[in-house]
Scaffold this active site. Sequence first.
Site, short mmCIF file in Angstrom:
data_model
loop_
_atom_site.label_atom_id
_atom_site.label_comp_id
_atom_site.label_asym_id
_atom_site.label_seq_id
_atom_site.Cartn_x
_atom_site.Cartn_y
_atom_site.Cartn_z
N ALA A 1 0.86 -1.19 0.00
CA ALA A 1 0.00 0.00 0.00
C ALA A 1 0.90 1.23 0.00
O ALA A 1 2.11 1.13 0.18
CB ALA A 1 -0.90 0.01 1.23
N LYS A 2 0.31 2.38 -0.21
CA LYS A 2 1.06 3.63 -0.07
C LYS A 2 0.07 4.75 0.13
O LYS A 2 -1.08 4.67 -0.31
CB LYS A 2 1.90 3.90 -1.32
N GLY A 3 0.53 5.82 0.78
CA GLY A 3 -0.29 7.00 0.94
C GLY A 3 0.49 8.23 0.54
O GLY A 3 1.72 8.22 0.52
#
Length: 417
Positions: free
Chosen positions: A106-108
Amino acid sequence: MTTNGYNPYQHAISQLEPVAARLGLDPGIHAMLRTPRRELSVAVPFKRDDGTIEVVRGHRVQHNIALGPTKGGIRYHQDVTLDEVRALSMWMTWKCAVANLPFGGAKGGVTIDPKKLSLGELERMTRRYASEISAIIGPNQDIPAPDVNTNAQVMAWIMDTYSMTRGTTVRGVVTGKPIDLGGSLGRNEATARGVAILVRHMAPAYGMSVDNAKIAVQGYGNAGAIASTLLADLGGTIVAVSDSQGGIYNAKGLDIPALREHKRREGTVTSFPEAEPVSNEELLEIDCDILVPAALENQIHAGNAGRIKARLIAEAANGPLSPEADKILFERDVIVIPDILANAGGVIVSYFEWVQSLQEYFWTEQEVIDRLQSKALEAGEAVMAMAKQEQCDLRTAAYLIAVRRVATATTERGLFP
Ligand code: NAD
């Protein structure tokens, strides 16, 4: 960054395609692996110190959950785009898989220059972003960590915000927290330590050694500054470093402890005495044996790959080499330790922090370092063996291992419903 025709998501996809073909992936499984599973884009309104309201854009992308809950950092940068976050989330899936961790990627990201905010503004912006994405994060669901321009303090605010929505303290929702709040000893140094462990271990296989090597590091932040120190401790000579304001060079080697102190005091490396200024472009092409890009994507591309003098590149950053640069460097026999392996130390110790947080039982720093070393070396050995077996570059080898693991897990789980 999605600038000058460069699109990081296309970059990530174009790395997957040849590997999917080589593995003979089922087209349906391939389609699942190339498509991020869940994307949340949010408006992040927050109050400036003068009372006005500013609204910025934030994202959280969960690429794949075949191997477990998703994991990946949060980036604050003025050039963040959804496509960049997608690419970074896909790279996290492969990184967790190559390191054999029970996580998907995931990444933000938030499109903002945090250096223009006061501490209070940074906290309010972070808490609002955390609250907007709190519906999809959680210790068994998706666990953020620091990335560019975020740190332990930002993680503490995210943990606290999430905990307030749950009515209880939830340590396992983030990693890279302050030690007092259940952070792991050794996490802050983990990305750089992983780079140093792998460079030291892998360089001799290609007729090189860190000892006495001339080393240039692009990006004197968490990953790059600590990598400079650890590689200098291993006997390397750090001849050049840079940050977003520019670079410095000294052919005889920079005084690394003095440089660290200078950066802490001045906020930049550029005014460091006993060094000559170089631009960030020049730094990449400087006379050195080992180059460590530790800043952003697409720094080495078709336009400069032919002029790189280093014989070994260790990607502390995610996606610093474009696919075109990869081809040019491979033809020039430059060894590239790919991002999904080279900087996996960060997520490996994040995994250890998560385990400690869930168990509320904490390890010594030496335990963390020993376990990091063994996991990083296991992954490094597997990638080198695969490269030998398949007669391919290290990135292709790392992808073959990672994509196969995720594809196998996807097939074994079957498709719901
Ligand atoms: P950071 O914010 O601590 O440091 C980034 C550094 O890069 C800063 O010194 C900044 O001034 C510099 N920089 C920015 N633009 C630059 C440019 N054009 N040229 C030269 N320097 C420039 O971030 P970080 O956490 O060290 O992350 C750096 C890279 O490492 C990113 O690609 C990130 O995704 C990757 N990474 C970080 C971690 C981690 O645990 N922090 C883990 C894995 C990978």
